[in-house]
Design an enzyme around this catalytic site. Sequence first.
Site, PDB file in Angstrom:
ATOM      1  N   GLU A 198       0.899  -1.282  -0.071  1.00 40.64           N
ATOM      2  CA  GLU A 198       0.001  -0.151   0.132  1.00 40.64           C
ATOM      3  C   GLU A 198       0.827   1.282  -0.076  1.00 40.64           C
ATOM      4  OE1 GLU A 198      -3.084   0.060   2.909  1.00 40.64           O
ATOM      5  OE2 GLU A 198      -3.761  -2.078   2.100  1.00 40.64           O
ATOM      6  N   GLU A 225       2.296   0.366   4.089  1.00 36.46           N
ATOM      7  CA  GLU A 225       2.522  -0.896   4.613  1.00 36.46           C
ATOM      8  C   GLU A 225       2.329  -2.108   3.585  1.00 36.46           C
ATOM      9  OE1 GLU A 225      -0.821  -1.631   7.376  1.00 36.46           O
ATOM     10  OE2 GLU A 225      -2.284  -0.771   5.917  1.00 36.46           O
TER      11      GLU A 225
END
Length: 666
Positions: A275, A288
């Site tokens: 992400e 993350e």
Amino acid sequence: MFEKILIANRGEIACRVIKTARKMGIKTVAVYSDADAGALHVEMADEAVHIGPAPVNQSYIVIDKILDAIRRTGAQAVHPGYGFLSERAEFAEALARVGVAFIGPPVGAIEAMGDKITSKKLAAEAGVSTVPGYMGLIDDAEHAVKIAKEIGYPVMIKASAGGGGKGMRIAWSDEEAREGFERSKSEAASSFGDDRIFIEKFVTQPRHIEIQVLGDRHGNCVYLGERECSIQRRNQKVIEEAPSPFLDAATRKAMGEQAVALAKAVDYCSAGTVEFIVDGERNFYFLEMNTRLQVEHPVTELITGIDLVEQMIRVAAGEALSFGQDEVRLNGWAMESRLYAEDPYRNFLPSIGRLTRYRPPAEEAGSGHAVRNDTGVFEGGEISMYYDPMIAKLCSWGPDRAAAIETMRGALDAFEVEGIGHNLPFLSAVMDHPRFVAGALTTAFIAEEYSEGFAGATLGRETLRRLAAFAAHAHVLNEERASKILGAIQNHGRRIGRDWVVQLGGERFEVSTERDGFDTLVAFPDGPGTRVFSTWQPGEQLARATVGGHALVAKVRTIPGGFRIRHRGADLKVSVLSPRHAELAAQMPEKAPPDTSKLLLCPMPGLVVKISVAEGDEVYDGQPLAMVEAMKMENVLRAERKAKVAKILARPGDSLAVDDVIMEFE
């Protein structure tokens, strides 16, 4: 290949995994709690094992109970879905000790990427762009304030082991940093059993864009394009799409290559998601890595034609990927709308209860459009307070973004849900929002465009005019039906009027009607007649019609004096009266709603976690009064104005229903 797999999850993701396993000829085992004894995933699986009471910490996340279910059924592998045990390294280790395959990444990758602090350090070492922040452990709220000042407001306070928007707060001031740290720490401990917190810079005007990666045990790793996940509420994704309307080919390639570099740095295999937060200049920063299947994976499947669950199973069985990066093609556009059990008219608070009506639109796949609905519920089933409030993931596909949006609009119009609060009206409103249609998205979209909450969509006059024409048509059908019944009883019919006054959405339309076979010609004083055709019959709750040559789909319910019509995010009370009745109705006084201004009402079904004031206290505007936990989220209830607490009627540990009184004010 495996002969039998166990799905260590519930709801729609368990059903989703079962569908692919069935296609591959693999038998499946479901696990279920007391609350899920009659659940759809239990019915779909070849076998099912009861694993305990409803709370997840007594059933779905108890590793020993899953291991016992494996022993009892002889399952050779476990798919963890998402949430629950999907990113728990100790679960993967426990499976390895008993010789059962984990359909997911290696333990080392889970450990490295599951900890957000460690993952950011590894990302930086792998050459991945990262957001400035403090990766060390934070002692207390004052330490959090000090760090936030050094980074510079606004900051994002996040749980190290977090996910799904839990344990996450944005702080713009010292006071918000203190409270955000305490709330994030508490939610993290409750949701993940890990209360470690870190802080990073909050990127303004951000887009949330993620890259799907897929790797095998033979050193192969590819990226499957990106997903735009910027339509979020309280950091919980609501609408996702693939590809992103913002990225260009160069940025997509750069993000994909960095995502693969990070995956290879931790020897990643299976499906995973990296992400990123992307600013208005297409600068991107690592957020993350989710070492599991994502909720929004269907949009990637729709534009690539790759079944990610199947690939996960094949990789876990030791197979190599059958395609390389050069063979990945992105075809068309896909949308996903998350249908939640929440009331958009009450600030999206959770809703529980029985699904008295649940009729999704028909799934279909054609050359010009497709509709897919991933769900784990059924009509007559219950939405429990113990689990995530997501009911279904409605997906659409089209050759381009405009076509995917239009297909989604039609699917949302046709989706029938009754018995609980749900966000279908809000999803429909977003699909018609000019800013969404233009692709001008940020993670602040909902906060900016619905800053005062959601009160229903406002329809244009032309749309209201079409609905008025349909309402007149429907009213005449009701009158014809009543006339036939009366004629059968009394041996004579009654005269049906032609002139009507239709009122809806603040508009008034004077119309005249003329029946022509199955059609009704509805004439307006200011224009040509509108021909209405529909197969709708009185008593049916979904109407499909053609009004003036335009297709119309709406939910319809007959009420005294007219109809309740829901269409494109608007919930309308429609009156259809004769001119004389309309004249008299205008003289009727309106009934005032009851005064609840001196009461603090529970806005959702939930558990009282904390009462922050005492009887006799003077409270100020914005002061925390109580905390209610519902569907794994803590909700702080605040004072709306200065007042004095007269009586407290609820205590910590009490389970309350919607509108139960928590306290009274003088």
